[in-house]
Design a protein around this motif. Structure first.
Motif, PDB file in Angstrom:
ATOM      1  N   SER A  13      -3.070   1.782 -14.270  1.00 22.80           N
ATOM      2  CA  SER A  13      -1.783   1.093 -14.390  1.00 22.80           C
ATOM      3  C   SER A  13      -1.224   0.688 -13.031  1.00 22.80           C
ATOM      4  O   SER A  13      -0.466  -0.273 -12.921  1.00 22.80           O
ATOM      5  N   VAL A  14      -1.602   1.423 -11.990  1.00 23.02           N
ATOM      6  CA  VAL A  14      -1.159   1.082 -10.629  1.00 23.02           C
ATOM      7  C   VAL A  14      -1.947  -0.105 -10.091  1.00 23.02           C
ATOM      8  O   VAL A  14      -1.440  -0.894  -9.295  1.00 23.02           O
ATOM      9  N   LEU A  15      -3.190  -0.265 -10.545  1.00 17.67           N
ATOM     10  CA  LEU A  15      -4.105  -1.238  -9.945  1.00 17.67           C
ATOM     11  C   LEU A  15      -4.226  -2.554 -10.703  1.00 17.67           C
ATOM     12  O   LEU A  15      -4.511  -3.588 -10.097  1.00 17.67           O
ATOM     13  N   ARG A  16      -4.027  -2.542 -12.007  1.00 14.60           N
ATOM     14  CA  ARG A  16      -4.460  -3.686 -12.801  1.00 14.60           C
ATOM     15  C   ARG A  16      -3.650  -4.960 -12.605  1.00 14.60           C
ATOM     16  O   ARG A  16      -4.139  -6.048 -12.901  1.00 14.60           O
ATOM     17  N   ASP A  17      -2.443  -4.845 -12.107  1.00 13.47           N
ATOM     18  CA  ASP A  17      -1.607  -6.039 -11.959  1.00 13.47           C
ATOM     19  C   ASP A  17      -1.566  -6.578 -10.532  1.00 13.47           C
ATOM     20  O   ASP A  17      -0.718  -7.405 -10.207  1.00 13.47           O
ATOM     21  N   ASP A  18      -2.465  -6.097  -9.682  1.00 10.60           N
ATOM     22  CA  ASP A  18      -2.476  -6.552  -8.290  1.00 10.60           C
ATOM     23  C   ASP A  18      -3.817  -7.204  -7.962  1.00 10.60           C
ATOM     24  O   ASP A  18      -4.803  -6.514  -7.703  1.00 10.60           O
ATOM     25  N   PRO A  19      -3.889  -8.538  -7.956  1.00  7.90           N
ATOM     26  CA  PRO A  19      -5.154  -9.224  -7.667  1.00  7.90           C
ATOM     27  C   PRO A  19      -5.577  -9.122  -6.209  1.00  7.90           C
ATOM     28  O   PRO A  19      -6.685  -9.531  -5.859  1.00  7.90           O
ATOM     29  N   LYS A  20      -4.727  -8.548  -5.357  1.00  6.52           N
ATOM     30  CA  LYS A  20      -5.031  -8.481  -3.930  1.00  6.52           C
ATOM     31  C   LYS A  20      -5.533  -7.107  -3.491  1.00  6.52           C
ATOM     32  O   LYS A  20      -5.691  -6.873  -2.294  1.00  6.52           O
ATOM     33  N   VAL A  21      -5.777  -6.215  -4.436  1.00 12.98           N
ATOM     34  CA  VAL A  21      -6.334  -4.917  -4.066  1.00 12.98           C
ATOM     35  C   VAL A  21      -7.825  -4.912  -4.396  1.00 12.98           C
ATOM     36  O   VAL A  21      -8.232  -5.271  -5.495  1.00 12.98           O
ATOM     37  N   LEU A  22      -8.646  -4.566  -3.415  1.00 11.06           N
ATOM     38  CA  LEU A  22     -10.092  -4.486  -3.593  1.00 11.06           C
ATOM     39  C   LEU A  22     -10.473  -3.017  -3.764  1.00 11.06           C
ATOM     40  O   LEU A  22     -10.031  -2.161  -2.999  1.00 11.06           O
ATOM     41  N   ILE A  23     -11.300  -2.725  -4.752  1.00 12.32           N
ATOM     42  CA  ILE A  23     -11.596  -1.349  -5.159  1.00 12.32           C
ATOM     43  C   ILE A  23     -13.086  -1.073  -4.977  1.00 12.32           C
ATOM     44  O   ILE A  23     -13.922  -1.763  -5.560  1.00 12.32           O
ATOM     45  N   THR A  24     -13.394  -0.082  -4.159  1.00  8.11           N
ATOM     46  CA  THR A  24     -14.776   0.338  -3.954  1.00  8.11           C
ATOM     47  C   THR A  24     -14.924   1.772  -4.461  1.00  8.11           C
ATOM     48  O   THR A  24     -14.190   2.660  -4.020  1.00  8.11           O
ATOM     49  N   ILE A  25     -15.856   1.993  -5.386  1.00  8.58           N
ATOM     50  CA  ILE A  25     -16.037   3.309  -5.989  1.00  8.58           C
ATOM     51  C   ILE A  25     -17.428   3.826  -5.614  1.00  8.58           C
ATOM     52  O   ILE A  25     -18.431   3.158  -5.873  1.00  8.58           O
ATOM     53  N   MET A  34       0.819  -1.201   0.000  1.00 11.01           N
ATOM     54  CA  MET A  34       0.000   0.000   0.000  1.00 11.01           C
ATOM     55  C   MET A  34       0.860   1.260   0.000  1.00 11.01           C
ATOM     56  O   MET A  34       0.491   2.275  -0.597  1.00 11.01           O
ATOM     57  N   ASP A  35       2.013   1.214   0.643  1.00 17.47           N
ATOM     58  CA  ASP A  35       2.956   2.339   0.581  1.00 17.47           C
ATOM     59  C   ASP A  35       3.291   2.672  -0.871  1.00 17.47           C
ATOM     60  O   ASP A  35       3.325   3.834  -1.275  1.00 17.47           O
ATOM     61  N   GLU A  36       3.553   1.629  -1.658  1.00 18.95           N
ATOM     62  CA  GLU A  36       3.944   1.822  -3.049  1.00 18.95           C
ATOM     63  C   GLU A  36       2.799   2.411  -3.865  1.00 18.95           C
ATOM     64  O   GLU A  36       3.003   3.305  -4.689  1.00 18.95           O
ATOM     65  N   LYS A  37       1.577   1.914  -3.639  1.00 16.83           N
ATOM     66  CA  LYS A  37       0.417   2.458  -4.359  1.00 16.83           C
ATOM     67  C   LYS A  37       0.191   3.914  -3.983  1.00 16.83           C
ATOM     68  O   LYS A  37      -0.101   4.753  -4.847  1.00 16.83           O
ATOM     69  N   GLU A  38       0.317   4.222  -2.697  1.00 10.14           N
ATOM     70  CA  GLU A  38       0.126   5.600  -2.262  1.00 10.14           C
ATOM     71  C   GLU A  38       1.147   6.515  -2.928  1.00 10.14           C
ATOM     72  O   GLU A  38       0.799   7.603  -3.414  1.00 10.14           O
ATOM     73  N   ARG A  39       2.394   6.083  -2.972  1.00 11.63           N
ATOM     74  CA  ARG A  39       3.448   6.898  -3.585  1.00 11.63           C
ATOM     75  C   ARG A  39       3.134   7.178  -5.061  1.00 11.63           C
ATOM     76  O   ARG A  39       3.218   8.319  -5.528  1.00 11.63           O
ATOM     77  N   LYS A  40       2.750   6.136  -5.782  1.00  9.03           N
ATOM     78  CA  LYS A  40       2.501   6.290  -7.210  1.00  9.03           C
ATOM     79  C   LYS A  40       1.282   7.163  -7.483  1.00  9.03           C
ATOM     80  O   LYS A  40       1.296   8.002  -8.390  1.00  9.03           O
ATOM     81  N   ILE A  41       0.226   6.976  -6.695  1.00  2.00           N
ATOM     82  CA  ILE A  41      -0.993   7.761  -6.937  1.00  2.00           C
ATOM     83  C   ILE A  41      -0.784   9.214  -6.525  1.00  2.00           C
ATOM     84  O   ILE A  41      -1.325  10.133  -7.154  1.00  2.00           O
ATOM     85  N   ARG A  42       0.021   9.459  -5.505  1.00  2.00           N
ATOM     86  CA  ARG A  42       0.351  10.842  -5.151  1.00  2.00           C
ATOM     87  C   ARG A  42       1.136  11.515  -6.286  1.00  2.00           C
ATOM     88  O   ARG A  42       0.961  12.705  -6.556  1.00  2.00           O
TER      89      ARG A  42
END
Length: 219
Positions: free
Chosen positions: A136-148, A77-85
């Motif tokens: 691109s940050v999300l599509r290769d991680d099957p362990k991230v759950l996305i609620t919109i 999650m640290d890595e996702k936060e860094r990239k999305i920031r």
């Protein structure tokens, strides 16, 4: 597209304490990873206890395994936060807001002014490159759950606003799916004007209330 009850979901996402790191940087990332490891260690200890295994060695093994899992979640999650920031920094500060709610939970708030025209659920063409990068940050991680979740201001009827908020959440999800994010990892809903961030009495407050929120939970 799966549906969910939003208010209980958000309440559940907020449990277990908040590890808010609103400022990016290595120190914040290390803290989140450490927090994940600590939480994982506690969970591992509880698991070891509840399985009836009281031996010191196996209890310790459970704690270490839990710490490893928690640390991996925090690090991912640290890595996702860094990239999305980094993606957010490329746009107007109010267009894309990133907030770390917990070591395993990130919220990305998308301004409707940036993403949708007035009274429309069609994504603006100029916003799609930003969503491409988020995908691109999300599509290769099957362990991230996305609620919109979609939100509106109070102008118009409650019924209309509720429907509009759901259409905008669905449009956002469909675009991410078109960019390769797996459908099975996404759920959507809308609450219309029910959960304002600010007062609807002013134009500035209404602008804050018109938004789509993307919750990312690492498992």
């Amino acid at each position: 597209m799966k549906r969910l009850v939003v208010i209980p979901l958000i309440a559940a996402l907020g449990l277990a304490g908040c590890a808010s790191t609103n400022e990016p940087g290595a120190e914040g990332q290390s803290n989140n990873t450490a927090a994940g490891a600590i939480l994982g260690g506690i969970i591992g200890g509880i698991i070891a206890n509840n399985t009836g295994d009281q031996s010191t060695g196996k209890s310790a093994a459970g704690i270490l395994a839990g710490a490893a899992i928690g640390g991996a979640i925090g690090n991912s999650m640290d890595e996702k936060e860094r990239k999305i920031r980094e993606i957010a920094a490329e746009r107007d500060a109010k267009a894309l807001e990133v907030q770390r709610l917990r070591e395993d939970l990130l919220r990305v708030s998308v301004s409707s002014e940036a993403s949708f025209a007035f009274n429309s659920s069609t994504l603006k063409p100029e916003f799609k490159p930003t969503l491409n990068k988020v995908a691109s940050v999300l599509r290769d991680d099957p362990k991230v759950l996305i609620t919109i979740i979609g939100f509106t201001d109070s102008i118009g009827s409650e019924t209309y606003n509720l429907a509009l908020s759901k259409r905008r959440a669905t449009a956002t999800a469909n675009y991410l799916i078109s960019q390769g994010v797996p459908t099975r990892q996404i759920v959507t809903d809308g609450v219309g004007e029910a959960e304002p961030r600010a007062s609807n009495a002013t134009a500035e407050g209404r602008a804050q209330n018109r938004r789509v929120e993307i919750y990312l939970r690492q498992t």
